[in-house]
Design a protein around this motif. Sequence first.
Motif, PDB file in Angstrom:
ATOM      1  N   LEU A 199      47.001  52.345  50.524  1.00  0.00           N
ATOM      2  CA  LEU A 199      46.331  51.602  49.685  1.00  0.00           C
ATOM      3  C   LEU A 199      47.061  50.344  49.029  1.00  0.00           C
ATOM      4  N   VAL A 200      46.674  49.146  49.307  1.00  0.00           N
ATOM      5  CA  VAL A 200      47.088  48.013  48.778  1.00  0.00           C
ATOM      6  C   VAL A 200      46.360  47.519  47.455  1.00  0.00           C
ATOM      7  N   VAL A 201      46.847  47.302  46.342  1.00  0.00           N
ATOM      8  CA  VAL A 201      45.971  47.060  45.095  1.00  0.00           C
ATOM      9  C   VAL A 201      46.519  45.654  44.508  1.00  0.00           C
ATOM     10  N   THR A 202      45.745  45.012  44.370  1.00  0.00           N
ATOM     11  CA  THR A 202      46.139  43.839  43.446  1.00  0.00           C
ATOM     12  C   THR A 202      44.898  43.133  42.576  1.00  0.00           C
ATOM     13  N   ASP A 203      45.325  42.527  41.372  1.00  0.00           N
ATOM     14  CA  ASP A 203      44.321  41.676  40.703  1.00  0.00           C
ATOM     15  C   ASP A 203      43.989  40.345  41.660  1.00  0.00           C
ATOM     16  N   SER A 204      43.009  39.658  41.552  1.00  0.00           N
ATOM     17  CA  SER A 204      42.614  38.638  42.068  1.00  0.00           C
ATOM     18  C   SER A 204      43.141  37.188  41.274  1.00  0.00           C
ATOM     19  N   VAL A 205      42.698  37.359  39.766  1.00  0.00           N
ATOM     20  CA  VAL A 205      43.045  36.459  38.956  1.00  0.00           C
ATOM     21  C   VAL A 205      43.883  37.352  37.963  1.00  0.00           C
ATOM     22  N   PHE A 206      45.319  37.219  37.797  1.00  0.00           N
ATOM     23  CA  PHE A 206      46.116  37.698  36.728  1.00  0.00           C
ATOM     24  C   PHE A 206      45.944  37.247  35.276  1.00  0.00           C
ATOM     25  N   SER A 207      45.673  38.249  34.422  1.00  0.00           N
ATOM     26  CA  SER A 207      45.145  38.039  33.086  1.00  0.00           C
ATOM     27  C   SER A 207      46.207  37.022  32.173  1.00  0.00           C
ATOM     28  N   MET A 208      47.539  37.498  32.412  1.00  0.00           N
ATOM     29  CA  MET A 208      48.407  36.979  31.720  1.00  0.00           C
ATOM     30  C   MET A 208      49.249  35.563  31.955  1.00  0.00           C
ATOM     31  N   ASP A 209      49.041  35.250  33.338  1.00  0.00           N
ATOM     32  CA  ASP A 209      49.643  34.369  33.996  1.00  0.00           C
ATOM     33  C   ASP A 209      48.928  33.122  34.759  1.00  0.00           C
ATOM     34  N   GLY A 210      47.639  33.570  34.839  1.00  0.00           N
ATOM     35  CA  GLY A 210      46.546  32.779  35.399  1.00  0.00           C
ATOM     36  C   GLY A 210      46.733  32.579  36.821  1.00  0.00           C
ATOM     37  N   THR A 211      47.628  33.400  37.729  1.00  0.00           N
ATOM     38  CA  THR A 211      47.805  33.161  38.926  1.00  0.00           C
ATOM     39  C   THR A 211      46.747  33.726  39.453  1.00  0.00           C
ATOM     40  N   ILE A 212      46.725  33.333  41.038  1.00  0.00           N
ATOM     41  CA  ILE A 212      45.645  33.845  41.874  1.00  0.00           C
ATOM     42  C   ILE A 212      46.384  34.333  43.196  1.00  0.00           C
ATOM     43  N   ALA A 213      46.131  35.566  43.395  1.00  0.00           N
ATOM     44  CA  ALA A 213      46.500  36.273  44.525  1.00  0.00           C
ATOM     45  C   ALA A 213      46.258  35.865  45.776  1.00  0.00           C
ATOM     46  N   PRO A 214      47.125  35.623  46.682  1.00  0.00           N
ATOM     47  CA  PRO A 214      46.956  35.041  48.071  1.00  0.00           C
ATOM     48  C   PRO A 214      46.161  36.231  49.017  1.00  0.00           C
ATOM     49  N   LEU A 215      44.992  36.308  48.749  1.00  0.00           N
ATOM     50  CA  LEU A 215      44.226  37.239  49.406  1.00  0.00           C
ATOM     51  C   LEU A 215      44.141  37.561  50.974  1.00  0.00           C
ATOM     52  N   GLU A 216      44.081  36.364  51.404  1.00  0.00           N
ATOM     53  CA  GLU A 216      44.019  36.260  52.917  1.00  0.00           C
ATOM     54  C   GLU A 216      45.204  36.818  53.651  1.00  0.00           C
ATOM     55  N   SER A 217      46.452  36.411  52.799  1.00  0.00           N
ATOM     56  CA  SER A 217      47.623  36.784  53.632  1.00  0.00           C
ATOM     57  C   SER A 217      47.813  38.271  53.287  1.00  0.00           C
ATOM     58  N   LEU A 218      47.540  38.804  52.101  1.00  0.00           N
ATOM     59  CA  LEU A 218      47.298  40.082  51.861  1.00  0.00           C
ATOM     60  C   LEU A 218      46.545  41.074  52.849  1.00  0.00           C
ATOM     61  N   ALA A 219      45.631  40.761  53.234  1.00  0.00           N
ATOM     62  CA  ALA A 219      44.614  41.219  53.938  1.00  0.00           C
ATOM     63  C   ALA A 219      45.336  41.425  55.177  1.00  0.00           C
TER      64      ALA A 219
END
Length: 415
Positions: A199-219
């Motif tokens: 299982l790969v788990v990630t936030d999409s928007v990270f609460s302390m950094d405001g960064t956004i996960a590269p979901l397409e590449s992770l997929a």
Amino acid sequence: MRERGFDLDARLQNRRHRDLYRNLQPADSVGPRARFGPDPGAGLPVLDAESDLVFAANNYLGLANDERVVEAAQRAADVVGTGAGASRLVTGDTMVHRDLEARIADAKHAERALAFSSGYAANVGTIAALDPDVVFSDALNHASIVDGCRLADADVVVYDHCDPKDLRERMDRRRSGPAATDEAMMANGGTSTEAESWLVVTDSVFSMDGTIAPLESLADVAESAGAWLMVDEAHATGCFVDGGGIVQRDGLEDRVQIQLGTLSKALASQGGYIAGSNELVEYLVNEARSFVFSTGLAPSAAAAAGEALHLARTTDRRARLWRNVDKLREGLEDVGLEVAGESQILPVHVGDRADALALSEALRDRGIVAPAIRPPTVPAGTSRIRVAPMATHSAPELEACVNAFAEAAEEIGVI
């Protein structure tokens, strides 16, 4: 007799010594302005006479005191009751819950959704119920994801923040590491890494950094390894395309097996949810202990979240939020501050823990509530002020925030 209790006072003193002590601050509102007071302990709070501007809340769309959301909660309490009264598997499964879940499923482009009593319960319950052999977790994932992995008793492989290349390399190492040897297969009863569930788990928007996960590449990486992808949209739900999250913005609904989020941020209520296939929901109804053994979400909370989601999708609140985000970021950068992130969360980087605490206090003296975020919440040397505008902040209020930052930062010498 030997004392076997707990020296809580010593533990609290230790937290104070390390500048980690927290206390509660009573407030009279959750809107863009509020009156606060010192923590009275067991007593009743006495609030300040003047209100402060709040740039610390996750009420991103400003819907927590919108009259339409309030009325929806009141109607549900009048018709259904103030509480669900039991687990939803007993008598607590109401029409209000089903309406909310239908709305979430529609916004998330999923077959079904399931509401939990909190976002924490949704994360912990889902990961533990899936019981994966291995979880590949972003280095900055939320604590509820970390705790879910612990309850699942999974092997946890932490990959570098928002780094699909590092994820792929760690998956490759897992495939070719000691667990893949003949000796490991014998020790594990004949299983190997090829038989593991991943299982790969990630936030999409990270609460302390405001960064956004590269979901397409992770997929892409997850699919190449046959793994499932779970995305926590806590800070994205309601704020992006059609009231959905980053999954919807990037058009990845068919590639993310589990979408998860909260109802307590942009949706102005309380609770959490998962969205995905019909089989996923049916499985969690049967296996997620945080769902099975919790009283159902309060009907008023479910109705408030459903109405907030409707307003997020049909009004200009999202557009107003992003206008305010852009204006505030520009203003803070213009006065010489370093603003990170790529979302509605604007971390103003200071670096030093003491400077961050001093800046937060100087802002408070000027009527701005914006917290200092410091280690261990963030790595050493990366202390920051977490700034979160709402859609309902006015232009003068945004200007007041920028002016307060300029004065406070100059006062303590960080610009």
